[in-house]
Structures are given as structure tokens and as C-alpha cells.
Scaffold this motif. Structure first.
Motif, PDB file in Angstrom:
ATOM      1  N   SER A  14       0.865  -1.177   0.000  1.00 59.08           N
ATOM      2  CA  SER A  14       0.000   0.000   0.000  1.00 59.08           C
ATOM      3  C   SER A  14       0.902   1.227   0.000  1.00 59.08           C
ATOM      4  CB  SER A  14      -0.894  -0.013   1.250  1.00 59.08           C
ATOM      5  OG  SER A  14      -1.735   1.113   1.290  1.00 59.08           O
ATOM      6  N   HIS A  16       1.123   5.314   1.416  1.00 61.98           N
ATOM      7  CA  HIS A  16       0.557   6.326   2.314  1.00 61.98           C
ATOM      8  C   HIS A  16       1.150   7.673   1.913  1.00 61.98           C
ATOM      9  CE1 HIS A  16      -0.448   8.710   5.674  1.00 61.98           C
ATOM     10  NE2 HIS A  16       0.337   8.199   6.593  1.00 61.98           N
ATOM     11  N   PHE A  59      -3.502   4.593   1.070  1.00 58.75           N
ATOM     12  CA  PHE A  59      -3.929   4.744   2.463  1.00 58.75           C
ATOM     13  C   PHE A  59      -3.761   6.200   2.860  1.00 58.75           C
ATOM     14  CE2 PHE A  59      -2.958   5.103   6.938  1.00 58.75           C
ATOM     15  CZ  PHE A  59      -3.803   4.202   7.573  1.00 58.75           C
ATOM     16  N   ALA A  61      -4.126   8.915   5.922  1.00 58.63           N
ATOM     17  CA  ALA A  61      -4.334   9.227   7.335  1.00 58.63           C
ATOM     18  C   ALA A  61      -5.109  10.536   7.456  1.00 58.63           C
ATOM     19  CB  ALA A  61      -2.995   9.335   8.046  1.00 58.63           C
ATOM     20  N   ASN A 129     -10.174   3.108   7.692  1.00 66.43           N
ATOM     21  CA  ASN A 129      -9.228   3.018   8.798  1.00 66.43           C
ATOM     22  C   ASN A 129      -9.872   3.666  10.011  1.00 66.43           C
ATOM     23  OD1 ASN A 129      -6.823   2.705  10.311  1.00 66.43           O
ATOM     24  ND2 ASN A 129      -6.173   4.777   9.751  1.00 66.43           N
ATOM     25  N   PHE A 239      -2.191  -1.030  10.004  1.00 70.87           N
ATOM     26  CA  PHE A 239      -1.047  -0.159   9.736  1.00 70.87           C
ATOM     27  C   PHE A 239      -0.439   0.209  11.078  1.00 70.87           C
ATOM     28  CE2 PHE A 239       0.280   4.443   9.103  1.00 70.87           C
ATOM     29  CZ  PHE A 239       1.521   4.123   8.566  1.00 70.87           C
ATOM     30  N   GLY A 274       4.526   0.520   8.363  1.00 70.84           N
ATOM     31  CA  GLY A 274       5.051   1.572   7.506  1.00 70.84           C
ATOM     32  C   GLY A 274       6.504   1.334   7.127  1.00 70.84           C
ATOM     33  N   THR A 390       3.242  -0.625   4.138  1.00 73.10           N
ATOM     34  CA  THR A 390       2.607   0.621   3.737  1.00 73.10           C
ATOM     35  C   THR A 390       3.733   1.592   3.408  1.00 73.10           C
ATOM     36  OG1 THR A 390       0.744   0.198   5.219  1.00 73.10           O
ATOM     37  CG2 THR A 390       1.029   2.447   4.426  1.00 73.10           C
ATOM     38  N   MET A 392       5.936   4.758   2.475  1.00 76.81           N
ATOM     39  CA  MET A 392       5.901   6.158   2.872  1.00 76.81           C
ATOM     40  C   MET A 392       7.077   6.865   2.184  1.00 76.81           C
ATOM     41  SD  MET A 392       5.172   5.267   6.897  1.00 76.81           S
ATOM     42  CE  MET A 392       5.109   6.963   7.486  1.00 76.81           C
TER      43      MET A 392
END
Length: 447
Positions: A14, A16, A59, A61, A129, A239, A274, A390, A392
Motif C-alpha cells: 500500500s 501512504h 492509504f 491518514a 481506517n 497499519f 510503515g 505501507t 511512505m
């Protein structure tokens, strides 16, 4: 792990994306948009690039408020996640779309309806989420007094249960739409949930039918023990932040053991911690990239952020020295997102090293040539401590394309990552079953 086990498992990736990127210096990077957190164009490009790389999902946040000063670093996300994801749904066809919404400062019916709508618009690609929200700056936007941790998580359990009940309030065959007979919907297959709980009173049913995947995939995020329990009980993907293999193995073992205690399979949850990435053509280029980003970041801001995470005063820390022993000893019982930082402090790392290795939130950092970044991902996956990561990217505008165009092909050639999507829904990407809502009893009362 045997080769047969590896064939049965599939790596999940995924991404983020946040504003300009996950490195504090990203907003000053050449080519980055310093105002990206408030503009949709960059998010739409992220969606297209991520789908080109056959990633499982995007994803997003969210924090509902200005939770920190932004004098030296922009907000990570400013736009509301489901609005971004709806726009992304229009420019993509396969990639999953996961958004964050707080159970602390929302109503279950609104969240159930919003994410059901996203699921229908995207034809079964949505995920929610579900998180709790803390901090006086954000709480002050909604209530006079911030709820304590016990109340937040008790409310979260009931909230998630109500949302699941609402998503299950329509049977898959309830919407008939038979033009010849004139029967539009079978109301015997659409049922109220009649929930009366400690925090919520919700009659139901929901006002929208199921999607191709039944209902959105349920995520949880965090590193607290309460998050582990909530994930084990209801979550389908997680996550979290881990800094090494041992920490990942311990986290996974806890969640799996608790899932079994709740009557679920041990592999019911996709574990996707992450991974902050800095990709260069060579290791030297990647390290130089990281050095330049570090120079663009204001170290005072990073130091203040670390001190706040650990509950210390910024004046008591020096960048190139370890956390003073007396203060480090006080970090033994630190919980939540600060725990990975506390572990590094207790191990004697300098403050600068803790900031660098923490990668923003205590996540693993992979810096190197594409082969080296692929090695990190493959080694964790084959060790059986994660189902994937995930991602980043350090800088969104060029960090994600570098990963998609140079790291993903290596993982594909090694047989670790898929070469194409095998389905159209997020549940298919993650290998999750379509929920059998016809036989499910209301969950909120059981919680």
C-alpha cells in the motif's frame, strides 16, 4: 519459511502519500509542491502512479484539526480523505482506496454511509481506517473536555460494531429492481439494527446497498495495546510502526493470538507496517538524497517533535548526544507511537540518529539502490513477520515513481510481487473473503 509457504502467500503493498512527502525537508525539495496538502492534483497523480505499479491500495491518514504548529513543516493531509479518494476513484480502475475517520468525533451512521458511498462509487475498492483521536488541540474542536483513553476505546469498539451492523443491514439480494413485476426492493432483506448502547442509539438500516465486495475492508492503525485488541476483534488490515524484525514478529504474534481468542483465523488480519523509502540509482545516490533532505529540514523542528513524542522538554536534548541517561530511564513505560523512539533512546542512539532512524513515527527506513530497497522488503516478507508494507516515500513527487518504476519490477522478477491485479476489489487484492451478511447477527451488541 519453505518455498511452498511463499507460493501460498502474496506480498501486499500500500502507499501512504502525505502532502510533499514523509521527510520533514520534502516540502523544500526541488519539484515538490509546498502547498500540496491543500491541492487535489498531486493526489490524483499519486493514484495513477500507484495503480501503474499494481499496488494494493492508497492509504490516507487524517487528523481533524490543526494539531501542531506548521511554522516549519506543512500539514501531512489537509483535505478530507473520502473526498480525495472519491476523486481518485474517478481516475483509476483497480487500486484500493483506504481512508481514515475518527471514532471519537463522528457518528456511526454518517461514517457507515460515507464509506459505503465510496465503496459503491469505486465498485468495491474502499477501506475504512477506524481510529481514535486524542490531543487537546483537536478535541477542542468538538468537546469541552477530551475523553480519557478508556472512554475513547470503549466508544471505538461500540462505534465499529454499529458501522459493521449498518453495512450488514442489507442482504446482497435485497435490491431487486424488477421492472416487469414492479418490485424494487425486498424489505424483508433490509433490516433495522435497533442498536441501543452506552454511547450510541442507532435504528438503521443504512440507505445504500452492498458493493461488489460486500462492504469496505476494515483497517485499524496504531501501536497501543488497545489497538491490538480492536484489530484482533474486528480488523482486516493493520497499519502500525515497527523498527526491526523482532518488534514486527512480537506485534504480529500478539494480534494473531488475540484474533484466535476471538474465534477468528490467525491470518484474518493483513499486517502492513510503515516503510519510509529513499530510492536512488545507486546506494551513494540514495544516501546523498537523504543528506540533502536532512539539510532542507529544520532540525529544531524535528527535535521538538521527538521531545513531544517522548514527553520530554526540547531544551533537555541535544541533536548529537544520546538522551541523558536519567531521562532515558523514564521512557521505559512509554506507549503508543512514541515506543519505537523510546527503544532507540534506551539503546543509546543520539537524538539525531533517533530522528533519522525513526523515519517520522518510528517506522522502518529503507535507503539505497532499488535492489537494496527490494532486499529489505523481501527479507521481511520471507521472514514471515509482515504481509507487506505501507510505503511512505520521502518525497512524493519523485519518490513514489522511483519505487514503482525501479523497485516494483525487481520484486516482480523475483516472484515476490504480482505482475498484474487478479481482481477488481480491495478484498480480492488482499485475499479476503466477501462477508456473508445474510447469516451475520448484529455485532455491536456482542461487543
Amino acid at each position: 519459511m519453505s518455498s511452498s509457504d511463499l507460493r501460498r502467500r502474496e506480498l501486499h503493498l500500500s502507499v501512504h502519500p502525505v502532502a510533499a512527502g514523509h521527510h520533514p525537508g520534502a516540502w523544500r525539495w526541488p519539484g515538490a509542491d509546498p502547498r500540496a496538502f491543500a491541492r487535489i492534483e498531486g493526489y490524483l497523480e499519486v493514484a495513477k502512479v500507484a495503480e501503474r505499479g499494481r499496488l494494493d491500495s492508497i492509504f490516507l491518514a487524517d487528523v481533524p484539526g490543526l494539531h501542531a504548529d506548521i511554522d516549519d513543516y506543512p500539514l501531512l493531509n489537509g483535505l478530507e480523505p473520502t473526498l480525495i479518494l472519491t476523486a481518485m476513484a474517478v481516475v483509476t480502475e483497480r487500486i484500493g482506496l483506504v481512508g481514515t475517520a475518527s471514532t471519537t468525533f463522528n457518528e456511526p451512521f454518517n461514517i457507515a454511509r460515507r464509506f459505503r458511498a465510496l465503496d459503491l462509487i469505486s465498485r468495491g475498492r474502499a477501506g475504512w481506517n477506524a481510529v481514535t483521536t486524542s490531543g487537546p488541540r483537536v478535541a477542542g474542536n468538538f468537546v469541552a473536555q477530551e475523553p480519557d483513553s478508556r472512554t475513547r476505546y470503549a466508544k471505538a469498539e461500540e462505534f465499529v460494531g454499529v458501522v459493521l451492523d449498518l453495512w450488514r443491514s442489507w442482504a446482497p439480494d435485497a435490491l431487486v429492481a424488477d421492472v416487469e413485476s414492479g418490485l424494487y426492493a425486498d424489505m424483508d432483506r433490509i433490516r433495522p439494527i435497533d442498536h441501543q448502547g452506552e454511547f450510541f442509539s442507532v435504528r438503521g438500516p443504512l440507505s445504500l446497498p452492498p458493493s461488489e465486495q460486500g462492504y469496505p475492508v476494515l483497517y485499524h492503525a496504531g501501536v497501543s495495546d488497545d489497538v491490538r485488541t480492536l484489530t484482533a476483534r474486528t480488523g482486516e488490515a493493520m497499519f502500525t510502526a515497527v523498527v526491526d524484525l523482532d518488534a514486527a514478529r512480537a506485534e504480529l504474534d500478539i494480534v494473531r493470538a488475540r484474533a484466535v481468542r476471538f474465534g477468528r483465523p490467525p491470518d484474518a488480519v493483513r499486517f502492513l507496517p510503515g516503510l519510509v523509502t529513499s530510492v536512488g540509482g545507486t546506494e551513494r545516490e540514495a544516501l546523498e538524497r537523504r543528506r540533502r533532505l536532512d539539510e532542507l529540514a529544520d532540525p529544531r523542528g524535528s527535535l521538538r517533535a521527538l521531545a513531544a513524542q517522548l514527553g520530554l522538554r526540547a531544551d533537555d536534548l541535544e541533536l548529537d548526544r544520546p538522551v541523558p541517561p536519567a531521562l532515558a530511564e523514564s521512557l521505559t513505560h512509554v506507549r503508543g507511537h512514541a515506543r519505537p523512539f523510546a527503544r532507540l533512546a534506551l539503546a543509546g542512539h543520539t537524538v539525531r540518529d533517533i530522528i533519522g532512524r525513526g523515519g517520522g513515527g518510528g517506522h522502518v527506513v529503507a535507503v539505497g539502490a532499488p535492489e537494496q530497497v527490494a532486499d529489505v522488503i523481501e527479507s521481511w516478507f520471507t521472514a514471515g513477520v509482515v504481509d507487506g508494507f505501507t510505503l511512505m516515500p520521502d518525497v512524493t513527487v519523485d519518490g513514489l515513481p522511483a519505487f514503482v518504476d525501479h523497485v516494483v519490477p525487481i520484486l516482480q522478477r523475483r516472484g515476490v510481487f504480482r505482475s498484474d491485479y487478479r481482481g477488481t476489489t480491495l478484498r480480492e487484492h488482499y485475499g479476503l473473503p466477501i462477508p456473508d451478511v445474510a447469516t451475520v447477527q448484529p455485532l455491536a451488541r456482542a461487543i
